[in-house]
Each structure stands twice: as C-alpha cells, then as structure tokens.
Design a protein around this motif. Structure first.
Motif, PDB file in Angstrom:
ATOM      1  N   LEU A 198      68.895  38.551  70.504  1.00 45.03           N
ATOM      2  CA  LEU A 198      69.192  39.502  71.572  1.00 45.03           C
ATOM      3  C   LEU A 198      70.081  40.652  71.095  1.00 45.03           C
ATOM      4  O   LEU A 198      70.411  41.554  71.874  1.00 45.03           O
ATOM      5  CB  LEU A 198      69.873  38.779  72.743  1.00 45.03           C
ATOM      6  N   GLY A 199      70.470  40.601  69.814  1.00 47.02           N
ATOM      7  CA  GLY A 199      71.277  41.682  69.249  1.00 47.02           C
ATOM      8  C   GLY A 199      72.751  41.586  69.576  1.00 47.02           C
ATOM      9  O   GLY A 199      73.498  42.552  69.361  1.00 47.02           O
ATOM     10  N   ARG A 200      73.203  40.433  70.043  1.00 46.69           N
ATOM     11  CA  ARG A 200      74.615  40.262  70.409  1.00 46.69           C
ATOM     12  C   ARG A 200      75.328  39.553  69.259  1.00 46.69           C
ATOM     13  O   ARG A 200      75.575  38.354  69.281  1.00 46.69           O
ATOM     14  CB  ARG A 200      74.716  39.494  71.726  1.00 46.69           C
ATOM     15  N   ARG A 201      75.633  40.334  68.221  1.00 46.91           N
ATOM     16  CA  ARG A 201      76.126  39.765  66.974  1.00 46.91           C
ATOM     17  C   ARG A 201      77.486  39.084  67.126  1.00 46.91           C
ATOM     18  O   ARG A 201      77.745  38.060  66.491  1.00 46.91           O
ATOM     19  CB  ARG A 201      76.209  40.852  65.896  1.00 46.91           C
ATOM     20  N   LYS A 202      78.357  39.622  67.936  1.00 52.17           N
ATOM     21  CA  LYS A 202      79.671  38.998  68.106  1.00 52.17           C
ATOM     22  C   LYS A 202      79.517  37.599  68.694  1.00 52.17           C
ATOM     23  O   LYS A 202      80.116  36.629  68.204  1.00 52.17           O
ATOM     24  CB  LYS A 202      80.546  39.865  69.010  1.00 52.17           C
ATOM     25  N   ASN A 203      78.706  37.482  69.729  1.00 44.98           N
ATOM     26  CA  ASN A 203      78.455  36.170  70.326  1.00 44.98           C
ATOM     27  C   ASN A 203      77.742  35.251  69.343  1.00 44.98           C
ATOM     28  O   ASN A 203      78.003  34.043  69.297  1.00 44.98           O
ATOM     29  CB  ASN A 203      77.616  36.320  71.595  1.00 44.98           C
ATOM     30  N   ALA A 204      76.833  35.825  68.572  1.00 42.93           N
ATOM     31  CA  ALA A 204      76.089  35.024  67.596  1.00 42.93           C
ATOM     32  C   ALA A 204      77.024  34.469  66.527  1.00 42.93           C
ATOM     33  O   ALA A 204      76.882  33.311  66.110  1.00 42.93           O
ATOM     34  CB  ALA A 204      74.986  35.865  66.959  1.00 42.93           C
ATOM     35  N   GLU A 220      67.099  33.799  77.999  1.00 44.78           N
ATOM     36  CA  GLU A 220      68.500  33.390  78.124  1.00 44.78           C
ATOM     37  C   GLU A 220      68.752  32.602  79.406  1.00 44.78           C
ATOM     38  O   GLU A 220      69.459  31.583  79.397  1.00 44.78           O
ATOM     39  CB  GLU A 220      69.406  34.624  78.078  1.00 44.78           C
ATOM     40  N   GLU A 231      63.555  34.148  73.690  1.00 51.15           N
ATOM     41  CA  GLU A 231      64.659  35.001  74.153  1.00 51.15           C
ATOM     42  C   GLU A 231      64.844  34.899  75.666  1.00 51.15           C
ATOM     43  O   GLU A 231      65.209  35.873  76.337  1.00 51.15           O
ATOM     44  CB  GLU A 231      64.432  36.456  73.723  1.00 51.15           C
ATOM     45  N   PHE A 239      71.385  34.460  70.679  1.00 57.20           N
ATOM     46  CA  PHE A 239      72.276  35.623  70.676  1.00 57.20           C
ATOM     47  C   PHE A 239      71.915  36.595  69.547  1.00 57.20           C
ATOM     48  O   PHE A 239      71.965  37.819  69.725  1.00 57.20           O
ATOM     49  CB  PHE A 239      73.734  35.177  70.536  1.00 57.20           C
ATOM     50  N   TYR A 240      71.548  36.041  68.395  1.00 55.69           N
ATOM     51  CA  TYR A 240      71.174  36.906  67.274  1.00 55.69           C
ATOM     52  C   TYR A 240      69.940  37.728  67.625  1.00 55.69           C
ATOM     53  O   TYR A 240      69.893  38.946  67.382  1.00 55.69           O
ATOM     54  CB  TYR A 240      70.919  36.063  66.026  1.00 55.69           C
TER      55      TYR A 240
END
Length: 338
Positions: free
Chosen positions: A251-257, A220, A218, A248-249
């Motif tokens: 890191l909890g950034r689902r939209k980016n993932a 980034e 993680e 991204f997944y």
C-alpha cells in the motif's frame, strides 16, 4: 490433521457405538488400547483401509524427515523412490476402499503433474467427497458454523473429528486453498480457507492462508476484520505479522511496514532468517502439519508467502535494510546452527 489422531478417534467412536454400556474408565482403557494397536479394532474394510493409510503416511513422513540432511542429488533420488513406493501402497488402499479420501488426496499430491492439473483433480475429489458426506448426513452443511446444522460447538467438533470422510474433505479444501495461493488465485485461496475455518474439532492454521491472500489483494479492511474475528491469537501468528508487513508495503505505507516487519522479526523466531534466506520446506502432504518448535511455523509462513514476496518488487531487498532485521537473522542462524 495427523491420521494417527482421527483414525483412532473413529475407531474409538465405532467401538463405543457398538458397546453403549461402556463406563468412562472402560472407554479410557479402550482409547489407550486403540492408540497402541489400532489394527486390533479395525474389523471392517473401511477401518482397515484407514489404519493402513495411517501407517503408510507415518512411514512417508518419517522417511522424509530422515532425508533432510542428505546431499541434494541423493535426496532427490531417495525422495522419488519413496514417493513411488507410497503411491503403490496408496493404490492398494484405494483399490480396496475408494471412500478413504485421504489416500486418494495424497495420491493426487504425489503425482508428477502440472499444478493446474493437480488443482483440477483436487476440485473433482473435493466435490465427490462433499456429496458423499451430504448423502450420508442430512445435517452436514459446509456453509454452517461448525459444518453441522443445529449442532453446538462441542457436538460439531466431535462429529467432525470422528468422521474420517469429513476430515478427508477438509484436507481437500485446505489443499485447494494452498494450491490456489501458490498459483496466484488469491480470492479462491481465501474462500477455501474461510470454509476450513468454519470447522470445529479440526486443528488448522487456514487463517494463515487467508491473511496472506488478503495481503496480496491489498484488502486492508478484510485483513483486519479477519484479525479481529480471530482475536488475540492473531497477534502471535507469523502469517498475520508477515501479511501485515506485506500489506503495508504494497500500500506504499513504508513507515508502517517497517514497524510491522520489526514486529514480525521480534515476535516470530526465525522469521527474519527465513525472509532473508529462502530455505526449502518439504511440501505439505497432504496439508500444513503441526510443528514442535515455533520457528518452524515462521518457516511455514515465509515459505507460503514466497510467491507473493517474489511478486512484490524490491520487498526482500528493502527488508534487509530495516534496522534490526539482519541482526535477528544472524542471531537465529547462530543459535540454531543454520
């Protein structure tokens, strides 16, 4: 690197050193003759050991390819027999010339031992090979750009490609990087991968291991710094595109993932299929091979990321729900007959 490439380069360089008056045309002729019949130019024991290794390796790879469509039980039986035969042939080469690093490396990888024991043996071989090279070449430096102090890129590339011990050492480092990734030693995997990436004249995709390791950690900042250092080529790398999705997944950034996953599925032929349908891949012997079709590189990336995916709760199930991914998987399966 395919031994057929670097062994021929070594034989050519040795012949040219012994015949300094060769014209360019004569050297081209010698190169063609060596590629056609390397045994005729292997006069010293070390050269003969290298040619023998190249033959043994080529036979093993060809036999593994032939076995791909066999039923599982027959595949296991034939592969076990092939590996035993290969190890016997390697033993004979090593007995003749212990400086044939790749023969010793492949022998270690074919041994039926726990991964930690294999990594311990690989580490010992890497250290031995590194010290042998340092003793033979004062300007060899694993930390230097190109691995050779004071050499420009072309000089560094030529020296690496024409020295089988350096290639063998790089194979050891690359195998350590892959083994570290598989055994969840992600920082070590990244460190070894960075060492491989310093080489010039040595075709590899060690950046793939680095991308996956940094995604799992993680990290980034380091992940995208690596992407910038590699340049535009990173944008087409299945390891980068899959690693970015995982990063991204995690890191909890689902939209980016989701966007990253659709990018991976759209740019990397077969990527969606192998992600949703884990498919066996022959272990690298000794290192990640070059491929003839782009989808095989996607397969490599997903296969290498298997442990990270398994360690990322619900990632595979989530991936199947992302719009367009399942359709891309089915389209690939239909076109390629999977």
């Amino acid at each position: 690197m395919d031994p057929a490439i670097y062994v021929c380069r070594y034989l050519e360089a040795s012949y040219a050193a012994a015949h300094p008056d060769l014209t360019d045309a004569a050297r081209e002729l010698v190169r063609s003759e060596i590629e056609r019949n390397p045994e005729a130019y292997a006069h010293e024991p070390h050269a003969q050991a290298l040619v023998s290794y190249a033959r043994v390796h080529a036979r093993m790879i060809a036999e593994l390819a032939r076995m791909e469509e066999l039923p599982d039980g027959e595949f296991e039986r034939q592969r076990s027999r092939l590996f035993d035969e290969t190890r016997l042939a390697l033993f004979k080469i090593i007995e003749t010339d212990r400086s044939c690093i790749d023969a010793r490396l492949l022998d270690l990888l074919l041994a039926d031992v726990p991964l930690d024991d294999c990594l311990r043996d690989l580490l010992a071989l890497e250290r031995e090979a590194r010290e042998q090279i340092r003793c033979a070449h004062d300007d060899f430096d694993p930390e230097a750009p190109g691995l050779w102090r004071g050499a420009n890129e072309d000089e560094a590339a030529a020296r690496t490609l024409e020295d089988p011990q350096v290639i063998g050492w790089l194979h050891c480092v690359e195998a350590l990087s892959q083994g570290s990734l598989t055994s969840a030693r992600y920082r070590a995997a990244g460190t070894y991968a960075q060492q491989v990436l310093r080489a010039r004249g040595y075709a590899n995709h060690a950046e793939g291991t680095l991308f996956l390791a940094l995604a799992r950690l993680e990290d980034e900042d380091a992940f995208f710094a690596c992407s910038r250092a590699i340049g535009e080529a990173a944008e087409e790398s299945p390891w980068y595109l899959l690693g970015r999705t995982l990063l991204f997944y995690k890191l909890g950034r689902r939209k980016n993932a989701r966007r990253a996953l659709r990018d991976f599925a759209g740019r990397c032929e077969g990527g969606a299929f192998f992600l949703l349908n884990p498919t066996y891949l022959t272990p690298y012997l000794p290192v990640r091979p070059e491929v003839s079709e782009a989808w095989r590189r996607s397969h490599q990336a997903v296969w290498e990321a298997d442990g990270i995916i398994a360690d990322t709760p619900d990632f595979a199930n989530w991936a199947a729900t992302v719009e367009g991914v399942e359709a891309a998987s089915e389209d690939f399966a239909r076109r390629r007959g999977f």
